[in-house]
Design a protein around this motif. Structure first.
Motif, short mmCIF file in Angstrom:
data_model
loop_
_atom_site.label_atom_id
_atom_site.label_comp_id
_atom_site.label_asym_id
_atom_site.label_seq_id
_atom_site.Cartn_x
_atom_site.Cartn_y
_atom_site.Cartn_z
N GLU A 6 0.84 -1.21 0.00
CA GLU A 6 0.00 0.00 0.00
C GLU A 6 0.87 1.26 0.00
O GLU A 6 0.59 2.22 -0.73
N ILE A 57 2.82 1.74 -3.32
CA ILE A 57 1.92 2.27 -4.36
C ILE A 57 1.69 3.77 -4.11
O ILE A 57 1.80 4.59 -5.03
N LEU A 103 -3.45 -5.83 -4.75
CA LEU A 103 -3.17 -4.38 -4.68
C LEU A 103 -2.24 -3.96 -5.80
O LEU A 103 -2.48 -2.96 -6.49
N LEU A 104 -1.17 -4.73 -6.02
CA LEU A 104 -0.20 -4.36 -7.05
C LEU A 104 -0.81 -4.50 -8.44
O LEU A 104 -0.59 -3.65 -9.31
N SER A 155 -2.68 -1.55 -9.48
CA SER A 155 -1.94 -0.28 -9.38
C SER A 155 -1.20 0.05 -10.67
O SER A 155 -1.16 -0.76 -11.61
N ASP A 156 -0.58 1.22 -10.68
CA ASP A 156 0.26 1.63 -11.82
C ASP A 156 1.72 1.22 -11.63
O ASP A 156 2.56 1.53 -12.47
#
Ligand code: NAP
Length: 203
Positions: free
Chosen positions: A86, A89, A139-140, A143-144
């Motif tokens: 988290e 990111i 989560l990853l 994400s960007d």
């Protein structure tokens, strides 16, 4: 490269820091206790902090080309991987290479029977750690960040062989040394072709 390393004082993390310095990289390492990692190398900077704190992670990764995580769970913090993700990111990290585990399933896997049994046992015997690794991946993936999750089976403290095997869909063996894992993490850090992938490694 300038590398930020999480989990630098751990069994794999210490090997990773040493290999990175030996290869001529500059390393900024996050440690909770600076006594656990030998300082003194001119290319090594220690950042004292906690991977579950956003400000500490932001300080660690600022200005680094690649962040590598060798974080491992503790009884007090089984969710350290996803909490660190988290913060990574939020800090806008471009490239993040993380040790996950062979028990994690990702889309596109073609695990053999042994691989499926490993996943079952990890899920059953270590459910909190398994959930943390699953959440880290989720989560990853959303994400960007240019992430790569490296999936080892059982880790050993054997010396490096340099003869490790890797595969994108099925774990090719039952164990790998932390020394070979550290070497592969560094290799992946310099390979943007593995962004968004979760390679297995074994000895
Ligand atoms: N053991 C296996 O057979 C196996 C198999 C597959 C995958 N894995 C994965 O491999 C990875 C590395 O394993 P390992 O045995 O090398 O790890 P380890 O020796 O347990 O080291 C874990 C590291 O994480 C750090 N850490 C934990 N919580 C932290 C926090 N909140 N803030 C900052 N640092 C924190 C520890 O710091 P301190 O020194 O301060 O405690 C230590 O440096 C783990 O993710 C593990 O799940 C292990």
């Amino acid at each position: 490269m300038k590398l930020a390393i999480l989990g630098a004082s751990g069994a794999t993390g210490r090997l990773l820091v040493q290999k990175a310095l030996d290869a001529g990289h500059t390393v900024r390492a996050l440690v909770r206790d600076p006594k656990k990692l030998a300082a003194g190398h001119p290319a090594l900077e220690l950042v004292v902090g906690d991977a579950t704190r956003g400000d500490d992670v932001a300080r660690l990764v600022a200005g680094c080309d690649v962040t590598i995580s060798a974080l491992g769970p503790t009884p007090e913090q089984v969710d350290v991987a996803s909490r660190a993700a988290e913060h990574v990111i939020a800090a806008g990290v471009r490239r993040y290479v993380v040790i996950s585990g062979a028990g994690l399933d990702v889309p596109g896997d073609h695990k053999d029977v042994t691989g499926k049994i490993v996943s079952f046992f990890v899920r059953t015997l270590s459910p909190a750690i398994f959930r943390d690794k699953v959440r880290e991946h989720a989560l990853l993936a959303a994400s960007d960040v240019g992430w790569t999750l490296v999936r080892p089976p059982r880790l050993t403290n054997d010396p490096a062989t340099g003869a490790f095997k890797t595969d994108l869909t099925n774990c090719p063996g039952n164990s790998v040394s932390r020394a070979d894992l550290a070497a592969f993490l560094l290799q992946v850090a310099g390979d943007d072709g593995l962004i968004g992938k979760a390679p297995f490694i074994s000895g």
